[in-house]
Design a protein around this motif. Structure first.
Motif, PDB file in Angstrom:
ATOM      1  N   LEU A 325       0.845  -1.191   0.000  1.00  0.00           N
ATOM      2  CA  LEU A 325       0.000   0.000   0.000  1.00  0.00           C
ATOM      3  C   LEU A 325       0.882   1.244   0.000  1.00  0.00           C
ATOM      4  CD1 LEU A 325      -2.720  -0.916   2.675  1.00  0.00           C
ATOM      5  CD2 LEU A 325      -2.891  -1.115   0.197  1.00  0.00           C
ATOM      6  N   TYR A 326       0.313   2.340  -0.481  1.00  0.00           N
ATOM      7  CA  TYR A 326       1.041   3.603  -0.524  1.00  0.00           C
ATOM      8  C   TYR A 326       0.241   4.686   0.187  1.00  0.00           C
ATOM      9  CZ  TYR A 326       3.846   1.290  -4.105  1.00  0.00           C
ATOM     10  OH  TYR A 326       4.637   0.416  -4.780  1.00  0.00           O
ATOM     11  N   LYS A 327       0.964   5.486   0.947  1.00  0.00           N
ATOM     12  CA  LYS A 327       0.345   6.643   1.605  1.00  0.00           C
ATOM     13  C   LYS A 327       0.932   7.904   0.975  1.00  0.00           C
ATOM     14  CE  LYS A 327      -0.828   6.745   5.929  1.00  0.00           C
ATOM     15  NZ  LYS A 327      -0.821   6.752   7.429  1.00  0.00           N
ATOM     16  N   ALA A 328       0.055   8.835   0.612  1.00  0.00           N
ATOM     17  CA  ALA A 328       0.496  10.041  -0.092  1.00  0.00           C
ATOM     18  C   ALA A 328       0.317  11.287   0.771  1.00  0.00           C
ATOM     19  CB  ALA A 328      -0.280  10.203  -1.397  1.00  0.00           C
ATOM     20  N   VAL A 329       1.313  12.156   0.726  1.00  0.00           N
ATOM     21  CA  VAL A 329       1.209  13.490   1.316  1.00  0.00           C
ATOM     22  C   VAL A 329       1.417  14.485   0.182  1.00  0.00           C
ATOM     23  CG1 VAL A 329       2.160  15.139   2.956  1.00  0.00           C
ATOM     24  CG2 VAL A 329       2.093  12.707   3.547  1.00  0.00           C
ATOM     25  N   ILE A 330       0.400  15.313  -0.058  1.00  0.00           N
ATOM     26  CA  ILE A 330       0.456  16.279  -1.156  1.00  0.00           C
ATOM     27  C   ILE A 330       0.960  17.614  -0.600  1.00  0.00           C
ATOM     28  CG2 ILE A 330      -0.795  17.231  -3.109  1.00  0.00           C
ATOM     29  CD1 ILE A 330      -1.007  14.194  -2.900  1.00  0.00           C
ATOM     30  N   CYS A 331       2.099  18.065  -1.095  1.00  0.00           N
ATOM     31  CA  CYS A 331       2.673  19.354  -0.681  1.00  0.00           C
ATOM     32  C   CYS A 331       2.497  20.347  -1.827  1.00  0.00           C
ATOM     33  CB  CYS A 331       4.152  19.197  -0.348  1.00  0.00           C
ATOM     34  SG  CYS A 331       4.485  18.017   0.982  1.00  0.00           S
ATOM     35  N   PHE A 332       1.985  21.514  -1.512  1.00  0.00           N
ATOM     36  CA  PHE A 332       1.666  22.486  -2.559  1.00  0.00           C
ATOM     37  C   PHE A 332       2.696  23.615  -2.642  1.00  0.00           C
ATOM     38  CE2 PHE A 332      -2.243  20.276  -1.599  1.00  0.00           C
ATOM     39  CZ  PHE A 332      -2.764  20.024  -2.858  1.00  0.00           C
ATOM     40  N   SER A 333       3.918  23.332  -2.138  1.00  0.00           N
ATOM     41  CA  SER A 333       5.046  24.251  -2.290  1.00  0.00           C
ATOM     42  C   SER A 333       6.318  23.487  -1.961  1.00  0.00           C
ATOM     43  CB  SER A 333       4.917  25.464  -1.368  1.00  0.00           C
ATOM     44  OG  SER A 333       5.115  25.078  -0.011  1.00  0.00           O
ATOM     45  N   GLN A 334       7.470  23.993  -2.425  1.00  0.00           N
ATOM     46  CA  GLN A 334       8.742  23.342  -2.148  1.00  0.00           C
ATOM     47  C   GLN A 334       9.087  23.412  -0.661  1.00  0.00           C
ATOM     48  OE1 GLN A 334      11.453  25.232  -5.010  1.00  0.00           O
ATOM     49  NE2 GLN A 334      11.568  23.265  -6.104  1.00  0.00           N
ATOM     50  N   VAL A 335       8.746  24.524  -0.019  1.00  0.00           N
ATOM     51  CA  VAL A 335       9.016  24.672   1.414  1.00  0.00           C
ATOM     52  C   VAL A 335       8.257  23.617   2.210  1.00  0.00           C
ATOM     53  CG1 VAL A 335       8.752  26.184   3.428  1.00  0.00           C
ATOM     54  CG2 VAL A 335       9.501  27.137   1.236  1.00  0.00           C
ATOM     55  N   CYS A 336       7.004  23.429   1.837  1.00  0.00           N
ATOM     56  CA  CYS A 336       6.174  22.422   2.501  1.00  0.00           C
ATOM     57  C   CYS A 336       6.770  21.028   2.301  1.00  0.00           C
ATOM     58  CB  CYS A 336       4.750  22.481   1.968  1.00  0.00           C
ATOM     59  SG  CYS A 336       3.665  21.207   2.636  1.00  0.00           S
ATOM     60  N   LYS A 337       7.262  20.757   1.104  1.00  0.00           N
ATOM     61  CA  LYS A 337       7.848  19.445   0.813  1.00  0.00           C
ATOM     62  C   LYS A 337       9.101  19.221   1.652  1.00  0.00           C
ATOM     63  CE  LYS A 337       9.411  16.339  -2.836  1.00  0.00           C
ATOM     64  NZ  LYS A 337      10.534  15.829  -2.016  1.00  0.00           N
ATOM     65  N   PHE A 338       9.929  20.235   1.781  1.00  0.00           N
ATOM     66  CA  PHE A 338      11.152  20.109   2.581  1.00  0.00           C
ATOM     67  C   PHE A 338      10.812  19.774   4.030  1.00  0.00           C
ATOM     68  CE2 PHE A 338      14.122  22.128   5.540  1.00  0.00           C
ATOM     69  CZ  PHE A 338      15.300  21.453   5.205  1.00  0.00           C
ATOM     70  N   LYS A 339       9.821  20.463   4.585  1.00  0.00           N
ATOM     71  CA  LYS A 339       9.415  20.202   5.968  1.00  0.00           C
ATOM     72  C   LYS A 339       8.869  18.788   6.126  1.00  0.00           C
ATOM     73  CE  LYS A 339       8.286  24.999   7.198  1.00  0.00           C
ATOM     74  NZ  LYS A 339       7.193  25.933   7.594  1.00  0.00           N
ATOM     75  N   ASP A 340       8.090  18.355   5.139  1.00  0.00           N
ATOM     76  CA  ASP A 340       7.504  17.025   5.222  1.00  0.00           C
ATOM     77  C   ASP A 340       8.569  15.943   5.072  1.00  0.00           C
ATOM     78  OD1 ASP A 340       4.837  15.482   5.256  1.00  0.00           O
ATOM     79  OD2 ASP A 340       5.877  14.626   3.527  1.00  0.00           O
ATOM     80  N   ASP A 341       9.575  16.191   4.209  1.00  0.00           N
ATOM     81  CA  ASP A 341      10.680  15.237   4.063  1.00  0.00           C
ATOM     82  C   ASP A 341      11.395  15.051   5.402  1.00  0.00           C
ATOM     83  OD1 ASP A 341      10.208  14.810   1.406  1.00  0.00           O
ATOM     84  OD2 ASP A 341      11.676  16.288   0.711  1.00  0.00           O
TER      85      ASP A 341
END
Length: 546
Positions: A325-341
């Motif tokens: 199974l896969y769980k997805a987190v949708i980030c709507f900016s690069q800053v958001c993606k960095f924090k989520d990573d």
């Protein structure tokens, strides 16, 4: 070119009442190449109706160049928080869509772009994608061009292949399972039944809610049917719709022993709302139910039991296969993606060391410590807990009360007063006490829990090290422990009468100096004033704690 339409509350409600649209939705469900049960009309429409006081329906529709409906993404808008979730929210194990396979990638990419523009989203916890989902669309350059980045994590989720008859036969032959089944049968025949009649289900839910609240409070520190007032009605509505609900009950005589309110396709049943009778915890009712459920589903013609993700250890013990199974987190900016990573990296390291249940326990412990520190007052130091004494309980003026025996749901009425444990800790301890075979005695007055105490017998190791030490050292004597008493008017008289009444139930003897009491957070002066005579445990060869 595909056209994406986001319908508001009124538009969505109009569509949901349109028979032609419902027929199109059902047709798309059969054409989707992923597990679409939780995104089909029966599930979604009943959930929208049950939760209309909390969520507004938000349908996202896709049409091809011929203006033919090719995709539906059923969403919901929280009325207070204005946040977006999939229809079903926490009730939906999988967050997905229905769509013609040829249009799926374009549909999902354009849907996320449209949602970002419409709602100015920053981050969206998508949740678990449906089993067998194609994730190629996540790599689309169009997403990056529109500032949308998706973090995908994989998980091997447990399932049971019902075609593996040898596995369940082996489980059945287990000495402990056979012993538990035989013991359970002594107080009532075991029979499993699928419930389809809503009027019958309503009666079952009276008991089911208590069992579910008790287990979830003990393990996860939440009370589902108290925290979510819409939960019961939605389950009943979904069952009445006749689309995809699978409600199975294991009876012990006329008593509800265990159950699963799940969902089903033609070949798969999902675990959903699972609970069991905690009083029978000594005989592993959850394990017995799961074995009988596997046999029952095989007879019904299903091929798979989806145990669903979640980290519960029993799922890994019973499964015979896994699905990715896969769980997805949708980030709507690069800053958001960095924090989520960064957050994902930390979470993964923690998960490697701790189970989900461990994390729940740690969170609860930290919250309790912080709360105690904030509420600390020097004058409360005298209120030490778990002081061990031996007491003689005078029986000459006993006024017998109506004592309740093994009424686990009485503990749901527990009030955390000064010096006592947190509600979650009380129920978690009770779960373990029932599993050991101890007996709960409780007293209610005008719907309030006034007192309770546990009775432990010797001969088996106890989960509490202090109690285990006592039961090992005191031969055949019986130990009363974990006394709770809600202080109030005429408290001395009620306390002594409660203990006297418990003594009468336990023994026909007129004296009770062979019983041990383990008071918790009760001032010693109150106990002495109530007429209980204390004897040092050191005289019995047991080290007492102050």
């Amino acid at each position: 070119m595909m056209n994406i339409s986001i319908l508001n509350k009124k538009q969505s409600c109009d569509k949901l009442a349109d028979d032609q649209f419902i027929s199109q939705w059902r047709l798309l469900s059969t054409q989707s190449n992923s597990f679409s049960l939780i995104q089909e009309h029966g599930f979604v429409a009943s959930w929208y109706e049950a939760y209309k006081n909390k969520y507004d329906p938000l349908l996202l529709l896709a049409y091809d160049e011929k203006e033919e409906l090719v995709g539906i993404l059923p969403l919901a808008l929280h009325q207070q928080e204005k946040s977006i979730s999939h229809a079903g929210d926490e009730q939906a194990e999988y967050a997905g869509w229905v769509c013609k396979p040829a249009h799926q990638d374009e549909f999902l990419v354009l849907s996320l772009i449209a949602l970002k523009k419409e709602f100015n989203l920053k981050k969206w916890q998508w949740g678990w994608l449906p089993p067998h989902s194609n994730t190629d669309w996540i790599k689309s350059n169009k997403l990056k061009e529109n500032g949308i980045y998706i973090n995908l994590s994989a998980y091997e989720s447990p399932i049971y292949n019902l075609k593996d008859s040898a596995r369940v036969k082996k489980l059945r032959k287990s000495k402990s399972i056979r012993s538990n089944i035989n013991r359970l049968k002594r107080t009532g025949d075991l029979r499993i039944e699928r419930i389809t009649d809503v009027s019958v289900a309503k009666k079952i839910f009276i008991d089911l809610k208590k069992k579910a609240n008790f287990r979830n409070l003990a393990v996860y520190n939440n009370i589902p049917f108290e925290d979510d007032k819409n939960k019961e009605q939605w389950h009943l509505d979904h069952l009445e719709s006749g689309e995809g609900a699978h409600f199975t009950v294991l009876w012990q005589g006329d008593e509800l022993l265990a159950c699963n309110f799940g969902f089903c396709t033609d070949d798969t049943v999902m675990m959903g709302l699972v609970t069991y009778n905690p009083v029978q915890g000594e005989y592993s009712p959850g394990s017995v139910f799961l074995i009988m459920l596997i046999e029952f589903l095989t007879e019904e013609g299903f091929h798979y039991l989806d145990l669903t993700p979640g980290g519960d250890p029993y799922k890994e013990r019973f499964c015979n296969a896994h699905q990715t199974l896969y769980k997805a987190v949708i980030c709507f900016s690069q800053v958001c993606k960095f924090k989520d990573d960064l957050l994902t990296s930390v979470k993964n390291k923690i998960k490697q060391k701790y189970s989900y249940r461990d994390l729940v326990q740690i969170k609860s412990s930290v919250e309790k410590t912080v709360k105690n520190l904030l509420a600390y007052k020097p004058e409360q130091i005298f209120n030490k807990t778990d002081a061990l004494f031996k007491y003689t309980i005078p029986m000459d003026s006993a006024e017998e009360l109506e004592i309740r025996v093994q009424k686990y749901d009485d503990l749901l009425l527990y009030k955390n007063t000064k010096g006592y444990k947190q509600h979650k800790d009380i129920v978690f301890s009770a779960l373990r006490s029932f599993e050991r075979g101890d007996t709960l005695y409780s007293l209610l007055q005008e719907g309030n829990l006034i007192a309770f105490v546990w009775c432990s017998t010797t001969g088996r190791k106890h989960w509490d090290s202090q109690i285990n030490e006592l039961t090992s050292a005191l031969g055949n004597e019986t130990l009363l422990y974990g006394l709770y008493y809600l202080h109030g008017n005429n408290e001395k008289k009620v306390l002594i009468n409660f203990l006297q009444s418990v003594m009468i139930l336990i023994s026909s003897e007129s004296v009770a100096d062979n019983y041990l009491l383990k008071p918790t957070a009760i001032d010693a002066s109150l106990i002495l004033e109530a007429g209980l005579i204390s004897t040092s445990l050191t005289e019995l060869g047991v080290a007492a704690t102050a």
